[in-house]
Design an enzyme around this catalytic site. Structure first.
Site, PDB file in Angstrom:
ATOM      1  N   SER A   1      23.133 -40.037   3.065  1.00 13.83           N
ATOM      2  CA  SER A   1      22.853 -41.297   3.300  1.00 13.83           C
ATOM      3  C   SER A   1      21.510 -41.526   2.824  1.00 13.83           C
ATOM      4  CB  SER A   1      23.233 -41.116   4.604  1.00 13.83           C
ATOM      5  OG  SER A   1      24.182 -41.840   5.623  1.00 13.83           O
TER       6      SER A   1
ATOM      7  N   LYS B   1      20.638 -44.433   0.564  1.00  9.44           N
ATOM      8  CA  LYS B   1      20.244 -45.666   0.670  1.00  9.44           C
ATOM      9  C   LYS B   1      18.890 -46.180   1.576  1.00  9.44           C
ATOM     10  CE  LYS B   1      24.872 -44.418   4.009  1.00  9.44           C
ATOM     11  NZ  LYS B   1      24.570 -44.024   5.420  1.00  9.44           N
TER      12      LYS B   1
ATOM     13  N   TYR C   1      29.645 -47.446  -3.163  1.00  5.90           N
ATOM     14  CA  TYR C   1      29.102 -46.565  -2.187  1.00  5.90           C
ATOM     15  C   TYR C   1      29.041 -45.294  -2.265  1.00  5.90           C
ATOM     16  CZ  TYR C   1      28.249 -45.741   3.039  1.00  5.90           C
ATOM     17  OH  TYR C   1      27.890 -44.709   3.539  1.00  5.90           O
TER      18      TYR C   1
ATOM     19  N   TYR D   1      19.759 -42.485  12.891  1.00  9.59           N
ATOM     20  CA  TYR D   1      21.107 -43.311  13.725  1.00  9.59           C
ATOM     21  C   TYR D   1      20.045 -43.380  14.566  1.00  9.59           C
ATOM     22  CZ  TYR D   1      23.154 -42.768   9.191  1.00  9.59           C
ATOM     23  OH  TYR D   1      24.207 -42.429   8.376  1.00  9.59           O
TER      24      TYR D   1
ATOM     25  N   VAL E   1      24.334 -36.795   6.207  1.00  6.53           N
ATOM     26  CA  VAL E   1      24.581 -35.626   6.281  1.00  6.53           C
ATOM     27  C   VAL E   1      24.859 -34.318   6.100  1.00  6.53           C
ATOM     28  CG1 VAL E   1      26.257 -37.133   7.941  1.00  6.53           C
ATOM     29  CG2 VAL E   1      26.757 -36.378   5.553  1.00  6.53           C
TER      30      VAL E   1
END
Ligand code: GLU
Length: 302
Positions: A57, A60, A184, A236, A254
């Protein structure tokens, strides 16, 4: 950095390595790397700073940067910029908010951002643009995608497939769902070392510009805004805890990596694959807390 790496090597509490795909489950939980790159380009490293890991992630941050460059404020029609307070792959929140993801860093938001980058291109071109952008900001053409990770993500990504289909039903996605998801899954599968990642983050620490090459990546205002979103949403449901303990904009993945930005001072990458209950690197956070305390780098002072 060497002191912190040695301290981390002694810690028994290492969190749990992600097991949802075999490529991540296989990673040695004892790995730990830390790299800090200061404003003058000095690199300070400790532990496994050259080992490649799956950035997941953290990609991103870079897709958000690309999408903002392409679409500017139009991006915010498709995705919000508020912390979610929900798990990274929550579908409940998406239903309540009629298909508009809360922010660009939860999975649904990152899928919407990827869709925007894809529009007007073939999946292969969009992916090439993302990878070349990563190579450009890191000043390193050797950065690649781990195809085995991408294939596993694609095979097991049922929740992400559900999120994407759900957004498609609200017309939030423009492209075929499997095209968007293909891009993605592949950008999440980029493999980098702590050194490469800290290099890639430098423009965020220095008002949108790489201080070594002098090349501008984004406007200062965009860098400031991306940092704000990293601070509020980068971990998050653990973003509050990270701000409380570390006090820097940061983005986790992760794979156990974290990119953290000390504005005006340094770009920092840390990697320890064991995760906490929110899916953020456990020792990554502990190490960053030690580092910001010792350096006095928290954006909130001392
Ligand atoms: N590829 C992972 C997913 O989409 C990324 C999650 C993460 O790094 O937090 O589920």
């Amino acid at each position: 950095m060497k002191e912190i790496a040695a301290e981390m090597a002694q810690r028994p509490d290492r969190g749990e390595v992600a097991t949802y795909i075999p490529e991540l489950a296989r990673v040695d939980a004892k790995s730990f790397g830390l790299v800090v790159i200061g404003a003058e380009g000095h690199v300070a490293a400790g532990g496994d700073s050259e080992t490649l890991f799956s950035i997941q992630s953290i990609s991103k941050v870079f897709t958000l940067t690309l999408a903002l460059g392409r679409a500017g404020n139009r991006l915010w029609r498709r995705v919000g910029r508020e912390p979610s307070g929900s798990p990274f792959n929550s579908i409940v929140q998406l239903e309540r908010e009629r298909g508009i993801p809360r922010n660009p860093f939860i999975n649904a938001g990152a899928i919407a951002v990827t869709d925007l980058i894809l529009s007007g291109h073939r999946p292969r071109e969009a992916l090439g643009d993302i990878l070349r952008f990563m190579q450009f900001v890191a000043d390193d053409p050797s950065i690649m995608i781990d195809e085995a990770v991408a294939a596993s993500e694609q095979r097991t990504g049922f929740r992400n497939i559900a999120l994407a289909n759900y957004m498609k039903s609200f017309d939030v996605l423009e492209n075929p769902v499997d095209f968007t998801l293909g891009v993605y899954f592949h950008h999440c599968a980029i493999a980098m070392s702590c050194r490469q990642l800290a290099m890639a983050g430098r423009f965020l620490a220095h008002l949108g510009r790489n201080p070594s090459t002098g090349l501008s990546v984004v406007q200062p205002e965009s860098a400031r805004r991306i940092n704000a979103i990293m601070l509020m949403c980068g971990h998050y449901d653990g973003s509050g805890e990270f701000a409380y303990r570390v006090g820097l904009p940061g983005k986790s993945g992760v794979g156990g990596g974290v990119l953290a930005i000390a504005p005006g001072k340094a770009s920092i990458a840390v990697w320890s694959p064991g995760l906490d209950a929110n899916g953020n690197s456990h020792l990554g956070r502990v190490a960053l807390e030690l580092l910001t305390k010792r350096m006095g780098w928290s954006i909130f002072g001392a």
